[in-house]
Design a protein around this motif. Structure first.
Motif, mmCIF file in Angstrom:
data_model
loop_
_atom_site.group_PDB
_atom_site.id
_atom_site.type_symbol
_atom_site.label_atom_id
_atom_site.label_comp_id
_atom_site.label_asym_id
_atom_site.label_seq_id
_atom_site.Cartn_x
_atom_site.Cartn_y
_atom_site.Cartn_z
ATOM 1 N N MET A 141 0.744 -1.212 0.023
ATOM 2 C CA MET A 141 -0.125 0.065 0.117
ATOM 3 C C MET A 141 0.815 1.206 -0.079
ATOM 4 O O MET A 141 0.557 2.025 -0.671
ATOM 5 C CB MET A 141 -0.986 0.063 1.122
ATOM 6 N N LEU A 142 1.976 1.444 0.819
ATOM 7 C CA LEU A 142 2.768 2.383 0.992
ATOM 8 C C LEU A 142 3.354 2.588 -0.430
ATOM 9 O O LEU A 142 3.768 3.783 -0.864
ATOM 10 C CB LEU A 142 3.533 2.463 2.063
ATOM 11 N N GLU A 143 3.823 1.577 -0.957
ATOM 12 C CA GLU A 143 4.558 1.695 -2.200
ATOM 13 C C GLU A 143 3.575 2.348 -3.221
ATOM 14 O O GLU A 143 4.212 2.975 -4.027
ATOM 15 C CB GLU A 143 5.081 0.258 -2.688
ATOM 16 N N GLY A 144 2.379 1.978 -3.271
ATOM 17 C CA GLY A 144 1.550 2.309 -4.249
ATOM 18 C C GLY A 144 1.202 3.806 -4.093
ATOM 19 O O GLY A 144 0.968 4.437 -4.976
ATOM 20 N N ILE A 145 0.971 4.153 -2.842
ATOM 21 C CA ILE A 145 0.840 5.720 -2.645
ATOM 22 C C ILE A 145 1.962 6.489 -3.165
ATOM 23 O O ILE A 145 1.702 7.399 -3.724
ATOM 24 C CB ILE A 145 0.638 6.106 -1.070
ATOM 25 N N ARG A 146 3.180 5.944 -2.977
ATOM 26 C CA ARG A 146 4.522 6.829 -3.388
ATOM 27 C C ARG A 146 4.895 6.671 -4.887
ATOM 28 O O ARG A 146 5.324 7.370 -5.492
ATOM 29 C CB ARG A 146 5.591 6.346 -2.573
ATOM 30 N N SER A 147 4.296 5.600 -5.571
ATOM 31 C CA SER A 147 4.492 5.197 -7.112
ATOM 32 C C SER A 147 3.365 5.781 -8.129
ATOM 33 O O SER A 147 3.735 5.906 -9.046
ATOM 34 C CB SER A 147 4.827 3.934 -7.176
#
Length: 190
Positions: free
Chosen positions: A3-9
């Motif tokens: 999820m955090l990777e998705g937010i940042r990417s």
């Protein structure tokens, strides 16, 4: 995808491949968007899907005409006038689909709830390999009587968030981010 990777990417995508997005995939993205939080769980949203590059090009032309008219009365829009005057500029960046998150209730809380659904929709699209971008240039036109009549929009709907969807033509680089501006406040007590 974490999820955090998705937010940042996740990125605003403004260049799309020339291929449609299936109804099943758009439906899956919207099915995830409805999990957004809403005040008192009212879920005051409806999703209007407009498809096809030719249809969206016609919507773009109408929206540009209205925005150019607005630019004559609103000095803050002067900076975008040149872009809107270009005949080949499509405000939807030739995306194959536009999902308009519409408020089904009056009031600012419904608008805020629709914004939460829009952000969730963009993250869900990213997780499914789709690009997205919120198209602010479309908002004035979508809220006009001309657009509502032409699109057959139900009475009482308020378009809030026009989000284009499609397969990105290329990867989009991450823009710089300012550090978070945070202030902690504690009044009385521990």
């Amino acid at each position: 995808m974490d999820m955090l990777e998705g937010i940042r990417s996740r990125r605003a995508v403004r260049d799309y491949r020339d291929e449609p997005v299936s109804h099943a995939l758009i439906g899956a993205v919207i099915d995830n968007a409805v999990w957004a939080p809403s005040g008192m769980n009212r879920q005051p949203w409806r999703f209007l899907v407009i498809e096809g590059r030719e249809t969206l090009a016609r919507c773009s032309s109408a929206a540009k005409r209205l925005m150019l008219d607005e630019a004559t009365r609103r000095p803050e829009l002067a900076a975008v006038r040149g872009m809107l005057e270009q005949p080949d500029f499509n405000i939807f960046y030739n995306a194959p689909a536009l999902v308009v998150v519409c408020a089904t209730e009056p009031g600012e809380m419904a608008v805020k709830d629709c914004c939460l659904a829009a952000q969730t929709l963009m993250l869900a699209a990213h997780a499914q390999g789709l690009g997205s971008c919120w198209i602010g240039f479309a908002e004035t036109w979508l809220n006009s009587l001309e657009a509502k009549d032409w699109l057959g929009m139900a009475d009482g709907l308020r378009p809030v968030a026009p989000i284009i969807l499609g397969r990105p033509a290329a990867a989009v680089a991450a823009p710089d981010r300012r550090p978070a501006d945070v202030e902690f406040v504690r009044l009385g007590g521990t």
